[in-house]
Enzyme design. Structure first.
Site, PDB file in Angstrom:
ATOM      1  N   HIS A 144       0.842  -1.195  -0.229  1.00 29.22           N
ATOM      2  CA  HIS A 144      -0.066   0.092   0.109  1.00 29.22           C
ATOM      3  C   HIS A 144       0.808   1.528  -0.073  1.00 29.22           C
ATOM      4  CE1 HIS A 144      -3.539  -2.328   0.229  1.00 29.22           C
ATOM      5  NE2 HIS A 144      -3.091  -2.946   1.692  1.00 29.22           N
TER       6      HIS A 144
ATOM      7  N   HIS B 172      -0.576  -8.705   9.685  1.00 25.36           N
ATOM      8  CA  HIS B 172      -1.159  -8.262  10.728  1.00 25.36           C
ATOM      9  C   HIS B 172      -1.447  -8.873  12.056  1.00 25.36           C
ATOM     10  CE1 HIS B 172      -2.926  -4.422   8.712  1.00 25.36           C
ATOM     11  NE2 HIS B 172      -1.574  -4.797   8.026  1.00 25.36           N
TER      12      HIS B 172
END
Length: 259
Positions: A68, A175
């Site tokens: 990202h 994550h």
């Protein structure tokens, strides 16, 4: 030397937690150098010049990125203006920013390299060849690698590929903190994923109902919105490096809500 690596900082809650607590975390754990992954730190994805500056001001020595990297319109500007912000080394060379940084602390030079995997990710050049070529050109006392990748196997492969050539390899992107921190046979400290710094009562930092609908109604498009309510969990890892031998001697995972 004690190096703190912070797992993906997710949205405003994650970055506000870092702004408010990183100084105390550095003090409590006697941290000398901080690396933070900031690719999800903006409201959507990516990073902005202001956020990059604020993370550095809060105590991050280097900010790494990932898939990202260019998730905001101002990401390219941030990469050009803030030398402590780096993006994956194996992106095309014409992309803004650098894939590594070397900081001279006076008593040691620390290099941080950012890589991105290719399994289930957007196209990128080979991370193995990219880092191999870079290591031939740079000189540093300590080298740390953020391997931003989807699969544990690709990250573990990179750890073993670089074992004995760098001091630390840590994974980011998924994550969820892994419990596999260890020192590889050649002396490199390794962990597959640092986890995330964001709202715990979420699904990877996104509102749970959105992700549940996404999977339940397969094929339907949903706009992923980050969760902004609830307790923030700080995830990261401390790597202790012997100042004389430059070898990793201890690894400690960090995962807490309150410092």
């Amino acid at each position: 030397m004690r190096i703190l690596a912070i797992g993906d900082i997710v949205g405003k809650p994650g970055r506000e937690y870092v702004y408010q607590n990183l100084g105390r975390i550095r003090s409590k754990y006697n941290i000398d150098f901080v690396i933070a992954n900031g690719e999800n730190s903006a409201a959507t994805n990516g990073i902005t010049p202001i956020i990059a500056d604020e993370l550095v001001n809060a105590g991050a020595d280097v900010i790494t990125m990932g898939n990202h990297t260019f998730g905001t319109k101002s990401a390219a500007q941030a990469l050009e203006e803030n030398p402590r912000l780096i993006r994956p080394l194996n992106y095309p060379p014409e992309f803004e920013g650098s894939g590594y940084i070397i900081q001279d602390l006076g008593y040691a030079k620390v290099a941080v390299i950012n890589l991105i995997g290719r399994v289930n990710m957007s196209p990128a050049n080979c991370p193995f060849r990219a880092v191999e070529n870079l290591l031939k050109r740079i000189e540093s006392d300590i080298i740390v690698v953020d391997m931003h990748a989807e699969t544990t196997s690709e990250r573990l492969a990179m750890g073993n590929f670089l074992d004995g050539k760098v001091q630390v390899v840590f994974g980011t992107h998924t994550h969820v903190q892994t419990a596999d921190e260890h020192i590889l046979p050649g002396g490199t400290g390794y962990i597959s994923d640092l986890g995330m710094t964001g709202i715990m009562d979420s699904i990877l930092g996104v509102k749970k109902e959105i992700i549940l609908n996404y999977y339940y109604n397969a094929g339907k498009h949903y706009r992923f919105e980050k969760e902004e309510n609830g307790d923030v969990w700080f995830n990261g890892c401390v790597f202790e490096i012997d100042n004389k031998t430059k070898s990793v001697v201890d690894i400690e995972r960090l995962r807490f809500s309150r410092i």
